[in-house]
Enzyme design. Sequence first.
Site, PDB file in Angstrom:
ATOM      1  N   LYS A   1       0.841  -1.217   0.000  1.00  0.00           N
ATOM      2  CA  LYS A   1       0.000   0.000   0.000  1.00  0.00           C
ATOM      3  C   LYS A   1       0.862   1.248   0.000  1.00  0.00           C
ATOM      4  O   LYS A   1       2.046   1.218   0.359  1.00  0.00           O
ATOM      5  CB  LYS A   1      -0.942   0.012   1.208  1.00  0.00           C
ATOM      6  CG  LYS A   1      -0.264  -0.055   2.594  1.00  0.00           C
ATOM      7  CD  LYS A   1       0.274   1.259   3.113  1.00  0.00           C
ATOM      8  CE  LYS A   1       0.971   1.135   4.463  1.00  0.00           C
ATOM      9  NZ  LYS A   1       1.775   2.327   4.819  1.00  0.00           N
TER      10      LYS A   1
ATOM     11  N   PRO B   1       8.707  -4.157  -1.311  1.00  0.00           N
ATOM     12  CA  PRO B   1       9.970  -3.776  -0.665  1.00  0.00           C
ATOM     13  C   PRO B   1       9.875  -3.916   0.858  1.00  0.00           C
ATOM     14  O   PRO B   1       8.856  -3.568   1.467  1.00  0.00           O
ATOM     15  CB  PRO B   1      10.143  -2.314  -1.078  1.00  0.00           C
ATOM     16  CG  PRO B   1       9.352  -2.168  -2.339  1.00  0.00           C
ATOM     17  CD  PRO B   1       8.197  -3.122  -2.222  1.00  0.00           C
TER      18      PRO B   1
ATOM     19  N   ALA C   1      10.555  -3.172   4.791  1.00  0.00           N
ATOM     20  CA  ALA C   1      10.767  -1.996   5.661  1.00  0.00           C
ATOM     21  C   ALA C   1      10.745  -0.700   4.866  1.00  0.00           C
ATOM     22  O   ALA C   1      11.533   0.207   5.097  1.00  0.00           O
ATOM     23  CB  ALA C   1      12.074  -2.118   6.456  1.00  0.00           C
ATOM     24  N   GLY C   2       9.825  -0.616   3.917  1.00  0.00           N
ATOM     25  CA  GLY C   2       9.771   0.563   3.044  1.00  0.00           C
ATOM     26  C   GLY C   2       8.587   1.470   3.293  1.00  0.00           C
ATOM     27  O   GLY C   2       8.380   2.430   2.560  1.00  0.00           O
ATOM     28  N   GLY C   3       7.759   1.162   4.316  1.00  0.00           N
ATOM     29  CA  GLY C   3       6.553   1.962   4.531  1.00  0.00           C
ATOM     30  C   GLY C   3       5.412   1.506   3.644  1.00  0.00           C
ATOM     31  O   GLY C   3       4.437   2.220   3.440  1.00  0.00           O
TER      32      GLY C   3
ATOM     33  N   ALA D   1       3.891  -1.685   4.022  1.00  0.00           N
ATOM     34  CA  ALA D   1       3.120  -2.737   4.711  1.00  0.00           C
ATOM     35  C   ALA D   1       3.462  -4.142   4.228  1.00  0.00           C
ATOM     36  O   ALA D   1       2.599  -5.018   4.188  1.00  0.00           O
ATOM     37  CB  ALA D   1       1.615  -2.484   4.602  1.00  0.00           C
TER      38      ALA D   1
ATOM     39  N   GLY E   1       5.292  -6.532   5.686  1.00  0.00           N
ATOM     40  CA  GLY E   1       5.090  -7.518   6.759  1.00  0.00           C
ATOM     41  C   GLY E   1       3.604  -7.718   7.031  1.00  0.00           C
ATOM     42  O   GLY E   1       3.146  -8.851   7.241  1.00  0.00           O
ATOM     43  N   SER E   2       2.845  -6.632   6.991  1.00  0.00           N
ATOM     44  CA  SER E   2       1.396  -6.723   7.210  1.00  0.00           C
ATOM     45  C   SER E   2       0.738  -7.525   6.096  1.00  0.00           C
ATOM     46  O   SER E   2      -0.223  -8.266   6.331  1.00  0.00           O
ATOM     47  CB  SER E   2       0.779  -5.320   7.261  1.00  0.00           C
ATOM     48  OG  SER E   2       1.380  -4.577   8.291  1.00  0.00           O
ATOM     49  N   ALA E   3       1.238  -7.378   4.863  1.00  0.00           N
ATOM     50  CA  ALA E   3       0.692  -8.134   3.738  1.00  0.00           C
ATOM     51  C   ALA E   3       0.908  -9.628   3.972  1.00  0.00           C
ATOM     52  O   ALA E   3       0.023 -10.446   3.690  1.00  0.00           O
ATOM     53  CB  ALA E   3       1.348  -7.694   2.433  1.00  0.00           C
TER      54      ALA E   3
ATOM     55  N   ASP F   1      -1.691  -2.047  10.175  1.00  0.00           N
ATOM     56  CA  ASP F   1      -1.959  -2.033   8.726  1.00  0.00           C
ATOM     57  C   ASP F   1      -2.617  -3.321   8.229  1.00  0.00           C
ATOM     58  O   ASP F   1      -3.067  -3.380   7.083  1.00  0.00           O
ATOM     59  CB  ASP F   1      -0.649  -1.873   7.935  1.00  0.00           C
ATOM     60  CG  ASP F   1      -0.036  -0.490   8.070  1.00  0.00           C
ATOM     61  OD1 ASP F   1      -0.766   0.456   8.445  1.00  0.00           O
ATOM     62  OD2 ASP F   1       1.165  -0.362   7.788  1.00  0.00           O
TER      63      ASP F   1
HETATM   64  O1  C5P Z   1       0.933  -1.908  14.442  1.00  0.00           O
HETATM   65  P1  C5P Z   1       2.328  -2.111  13.993  1.00  0.00           P
HETATM   66  O2  C5P Z   1       3.007  -3.253  14.690  1.00  0.00           O
HETATM   67  O3  C5P Z   1       2.492  -2.164  12.509  1.00  0.00           O
HETATM   68  O4  C5P Z   1       3.109  -0.800  14.437  1.00  0.00           O
HETATM   69  C1  C5P Z   1       4.517  -0.741  14.512  1.00  0.00           C
HETATM   70  C2  C5P Z   1       4.904   0.357  15.478  1.00  0.00           C
HETATM   71  O5  C5P Z   1       4.548   1.623  14.935  1.00  0.00           O
HETATM   72  C3  C5P Z   1       4.238   0.296  16.826  1.00  0.00           C
HETATM   73  O6  C5P Z   1       4.944  -0.512  17.707  1.00  0.00           O
HETATM   74  C4  C5P Z   1       4.248   1.745  17.262  1.00  0.00           C
HETATM   75  O7  C5P Z   1       5.526   2.078  17.782  1.00  0.00           O
HETATM   76  C5  C5P Z   1       4.094   2.490  15.943  1.00  0.00           C
HETATM   77  N1  C5P Z   1       2.696   2.882  15.679  1.00  0.00           N
HETATM   78  C6  C5P Z   1       2.146   3.926  16.394  1.00  0.00           C
HETATM   79  N2  C5P Z   1       0.850   4.306  16.152  1.00  0.00           N
HETATM   80  C7  C5P Z   1       0.110   3.676  15.204  1.00  0.00           C
HETATM   81  C8  C5P Z   1       0.667   2.613  14.449  1.00  0.00           C
HETATM   82  C9  C5P Z   1       1.969   2.240  14.715  1.00  0.00           C
HETATM   83  O8  C5P Z   1       2.807   4.515  17.247  1.00  0.00           O
HETATM   84  N3  C5P Z   1      -1.135   4.066  14.995  1.00  0.00           N
END
Ligand code: C5P
Length: 292
Positions: free
Chosen positions: A12, A94, A96-98, A100, A102-104, A136
């Site tokens: 995304k 990619p 760790a590129g912002g 998602a 890992g979320s995918a 995500d």
């Molecule tokens: O939810 P996820 O594990 O992807 O988030 C990674 C990190 O990003 C969280 O541990 C938190 O430090 C930060 N985060 C946040 N606020 C959000 C989403 C993520 O601070 N709404």
Amino acid sequence: MSGAVRVLAPGKVNLYLAVGPVDVSGYHPLATVFQALDIADDVVARPASGLRLEMLGSSLPVGESNLAIRAARALAAHAGIEPRAAIEITKRIPVAGGMAGGSADAAGTLVALDALWGLATPGHELMEIAATLGADVPFILVGGTALGTRRGDLITPLEAAGDYAWVLITQDEGHSTPGAFRAFDAAAPPGLPQPEVGADFLAMIAVGDVAGVLRESRNDLAEICLANHAGARAAAAACEALGVPWIVSGSGPTIAALATGDPESLRGELAARLPGAICLIAHGPGPGARIV
Ligand code: C5P
């Protein structure tokens, strides 16, 4: 148990990402507009006697910390069964590129194992499990264009028109999302308001005013990304030099440049200005994690 199940789980970009003040849990309230892309990780699940994960095209760890393993265990626990599956993920998003990635993998694993195990978990329950895995993950299940509120995990699908052709400029060195949020906190002024996406922006999304969306796009984590990543700065400067609209994807460091003409020629122009950078063409919005 049936045979193999194959799922495509998309990456995304965030067309809008407003961040509010950190709460007691350490998370931040978000108001974000997600767009799913046609760059997707491939998740294949097969029957097995235990739980195994193999990642192709990546050296990411495949142990208990991997979000796909955590997704498998969470779904099995929800269903009250043993997690038995061999999961094979081919990375294309990619890392760790912002975007998602890992979320995918987590969302793709939920969809694949739900089918493999014949669970037919109701959609809202799958969304709840997804939210426990990462902010995500619920969006990746839904795809398309959607508003994310709360931690970004409360998803409202949006009416959206228009096609977005992107050139994604990725970096070898990834960016830590928690680190980006900590830097955001350190720089945040007191009395930061709760985040929201304005009605005007949502109207531009709805009618497909792509130029307007890029012009009014906001990303509260962009400045931190650019301050910390010379590669992202160079990518942004190349877009500016070419007069191309661009955004930082999520917490970065991927820069998404909008192709207003032929994406292939923009990719060539950006690659020529950014030796060593990997530039990928992607289109959005695309579907969420689905069986193929
Ligand atoms: O939810 P996820 O594990 O992807 O988030 C990674 C990190 O990003 C969280 O541990 C938190 O430090 C930060 N985060 C946040 N606020 C959000 C989403 C993520 O601070 N709404």
